[in-house]
Design an enzyme around this catalytic site. Sequence first.
Site, PDB file in Angstrom:
ATOM      1  N   SER A 168      11.946 -61.385  54.938  1.00 23.58           N
ATOM      2  CA  SER A 168      11.155 -60.166  55.159  1.00 23.58           C
ATOM      3  C   SER A 168      12.094 -58.960  55.207  1.00 23.58           C
ATOM      4  O   SER A 168      13.312 -59.122  55.363  1.00 23.58           O
ATOM      5  CB  SER A 168      10.429 -60.303  56.500  1.00 23.58           C
ATOM      6  N   TYR A 212       8.276 -61.951  65.210  1.00 29.71           N
ATOM      7  CA  TYR A 212       8.367 -61.993  63.743  1.00 29.71           C
ATOM      8  C   TYR A 212       9.768 -61.564  63.296  1.00 29.71           C
ATOM      9  O   TYR A 212      10.399 -62.218  62.467  1.00 29.71           O
ATOM     10  CB  TYR A 212       7.296 -61.070  63.148  1.00 29.71           C
TER      11      TYR A 212
HETATM   12  P1  NAP Z   1      -0.859 -64.569  54.119  1.00 29.20           P
HETATM   13  O1  NAP Z   1      -1.736 -64.169  52.984  1.00 29.20           O
HETATM   14  O2  NAP Z   1      -1.304 -64.347  55.516  1.00 29.20           O
HETATM   15  O3  NAP Z   1      -0.412 -66.089  53.914  1.00 29.20           O
HETATM   16  C1  NAP Z   1       0.252 -66.827  54.902  1.00 29.20           C
HETATM   17  C2  NAP Z   1       0.175 -68.289  54.538  1.00 29.20           C
HETATM   18  O4  NAP Z   1       0.787 -69.068  55.563  1.00 29.20           O
HETATM   19  C3  NAP Z   1      -1.263 -68.764  54.430  1.00 29.20           C
HETATM   20  O5  NAP Z   1      -1.362 -69.685  53.386  1.00 29.20           O
HETATM   21  C4  NAP Z   1      -1.477 -69.424  55.776  1.00 29.20           C
HETATM   22  O6  NAP Z   1      -2.509 -70.363  55.817  1.00 29.20           O
HETATM   23  C5  NAP Z   1      -0.121 -70.091  55.944  1.00 29.20           C
HETATM   24  N1  NAP Z   1       0.036 -70.526  57.315  1.00 29.20           N
HETATM   25  C6  NAP Z   1       0.096 -69.776  58.419  1.00 29.20           C
HETATM   26  N2  NAP Z   1       0.198 -70.543  59.504  1.00 29.20           N
HETATM   27  C7  NAP Z   1       0.195 -71.835  59.073  1.00 29.20           C
HETATM   28  C8  NAP Z   1       0.251 -73.087  59.707  1.00 29.20           C
HETATM   29  N3  NAP Z   1       0.321 -73.202  61.039  1.00 29.20           N
HETATM   30  N4  NAP Z   1       0.230 -74.198  58.952  1.00 29.20           N
HETATM   31  C9  NAP Z   1       0.129 -74.120  57.608  1.00 29.20           C
HETATM   32  N5  NAP Z   1       0.063 -72.958  56.941  1.00 29.20           N
HETATM   33  C10 NAP Z   1       0.086 -71.817  57.672  1.00 29.20           C
HETATM   34  O7  NAP Z   1       0.486 -63.776  54.025  1.00 29.20           O
HETATM   35  P2  NAP Z   1       1.553 -63.595  52.866  1.00 29.20           P
HETATM   36  O8  NAP Z   1       1.840 -62.160  52.808  1.00 29.20           O
HETATM   37  O9  NAP Z   1       1.178 -64.298  51.619  1.00 29.20           O
HETATM   38  O10 NAP Z   1       2.787 -64.288  53.578  1.00 29.20           O
HETATM   39  C11 NAP Z   1       3.580 -65.299  52.980  1.00 29.20           C
HETATM   40  C12 NAP Z   1       4.970 -65.205  53.545  1.00 29.20           C
HETATM   41  O11 NAP Z   1       5.551 -63.965  53.156  1.00 29.20           O
HETATM   42  C13 NAP Z   1       5.047 -65.250  55.071  1.00 29.20           C
HETATM   43  O12 NAP Z   1       6.163 -65.994  55.479  1.00 29.20           O
HETATM   44  C14 NAP Z   1       5.224 -63.784  55.432  1.00 29.20           C
HETATM   45  O13 NAP Z   1       5.867 -63.617  56.670  1.00 29.20           O
HETATM   46  C15 NAP Z   1       6.090 -63.328  54.280  1.00 29.20           C
HETATM   47  N6  NAP Z   1       6.115 -61.889  54.060  1.00 29.20           N
HETATM   48  C16 NAP Z   1       4.981 -61.197  53.732  1.00 29.20           C
HETATM   49  C17 NAP Z   1       5.070 -59.832  53.535  1.00 29.20           C
HETATM   50  C18 NAP Z   1       3.885 -58.991  53.177  1.00 29.20           C
HETATM   51  O14 NAP Z   1       4.019 -57.777  53.127  1.00 29.20           O
HETATM   52  N7  NAP Z   1       2.716 -59.560  52.894  1.00 29.20           N
HETATM   53  C19 NAP Z   1       6.283 -59.176  53.649  1.00 29.20           C
HETATM   54  C20 NAP Z   1       7.407 -59.904  53.994  1.00 29.20           C
HETATM   55  C21 NAP Z   1       7.307 -61.262  54.182  1.00 29.20           C
HETATM   56  P3  NAP Z   1      -3.951 -69.915  56.407  1.00 29.20           P
HETATM   57  O15 NAP Z   1      -4.563 -69.024  55.392  1.00 29.20           O
HETATM   58  O16 NAP Z   1      -4.674 -71.206  56.591  1.00 29.20           O
HETATM   59  O17 NAP Z   1      -3.687 -69.210  57.710  1.00 29.20           O
END
Ligand code: NAP
Length: 251
Positions: A143, A156
């Site tokens: 991140s 986080y």
């Molecule tokens: P997202 O749409 O909220 O997706 C998060 C994913 O993680 C979902 O598939 C969620 O499943 C899964 N997850 C969460 N808790 C879980 C658990 N206990 N067991 C299994 N799966 C779980 O967010 P995203 O933006 O795609 O995030 C993906 C990664 O990128 C994360 O590590 C996030 O921190 C990182 N990231 C995102 C951003 C951003 O701006 N979006 C920026 C930097 C880093 P459910 O749908 O079932 O909850």
Amino acid sequence: MILDAFSLKGKVAIVTGSNTGLGQGICRAYVEAGAKVVGVSRRPSTETAEMLGDENFYNVIADLSSCDVIPTVVEETIKRFGRVDILVNNAGIIKRQDSIEFSEENWDSVINVNLKTVFFLTQAVAKQFLTQGSGGKIINIASMLSYQGGIRVPSYTASKSAIRGITMTLANEWAKYGINVNGIAPGYMATSNTQQLRQDEERSADILARIPAGRWGTPADLEGAAVFLASAASDYVNGFTLAVDGGWLGR
Ligand code: NAP
């Protein structure tokens, strides 16, 4: 041909958080690059499976807030596709609360999913890489808060800073086995992870004004880096966390 070095033909990848957002995009890109993908998700990855087809995608339902599910994830992968070559630790959660009141629950839940399970799943997959004897690729989704402090998200920031740290530790220990451990640090991407932030008009406008590219990122923006770090094209890249952030960190 240089493009052949980016092919994932014959490779098997595990991608956590495969039902939505960045993880779903990575699954799609890997199948397009020739890999078979095991998606791990808490809720069924129905949409991802429909998009990619049963011959290319297999869904393991698992709650990654506990390490108990790790053996199942690896065993199911071997049972379905016979091996594993790539692990993408993408699943992650965020809890927003003023640090002065931040709860132990908000601390533990984030650290468990974003850091503890990531480490032990990585360890289990690396053991499988060693058994197979042909190296492998680990990609940790980090991140901007692997580099910066953030606001109201102490657990986080702790988890994502640690992810960048252990990416280097594991690369140091495992490069000699042909295992590449690297990270991708997405900038501000339009997914459910940032929904709350994007709904906050003031914060949203502040963030957008600071992104040199002038827009929020999308899952598609991450796919090139994810394929690169999973492919032979990155064989001499070890322990580095690559920002895909529209220029945010350079400001
Ligand atoms: P997202 O749409 O909220 O997706 C998060 C994913 O993680 C979902 O598939 C969620 O499943 C899964 N997850 C969460 N808790 C879980 C658990 N206990 N067991 C299994 N799966 C779980 O967010 P995203 O933006 O795609 O995030 C993906 C990664 O990128 C994360 O590590 C996030 O921190 C990182 N990231 C995102 C951003 C951003 O701006 N979006 C920026 C930097 C880093 P459910 O749908 O079932 O909850």
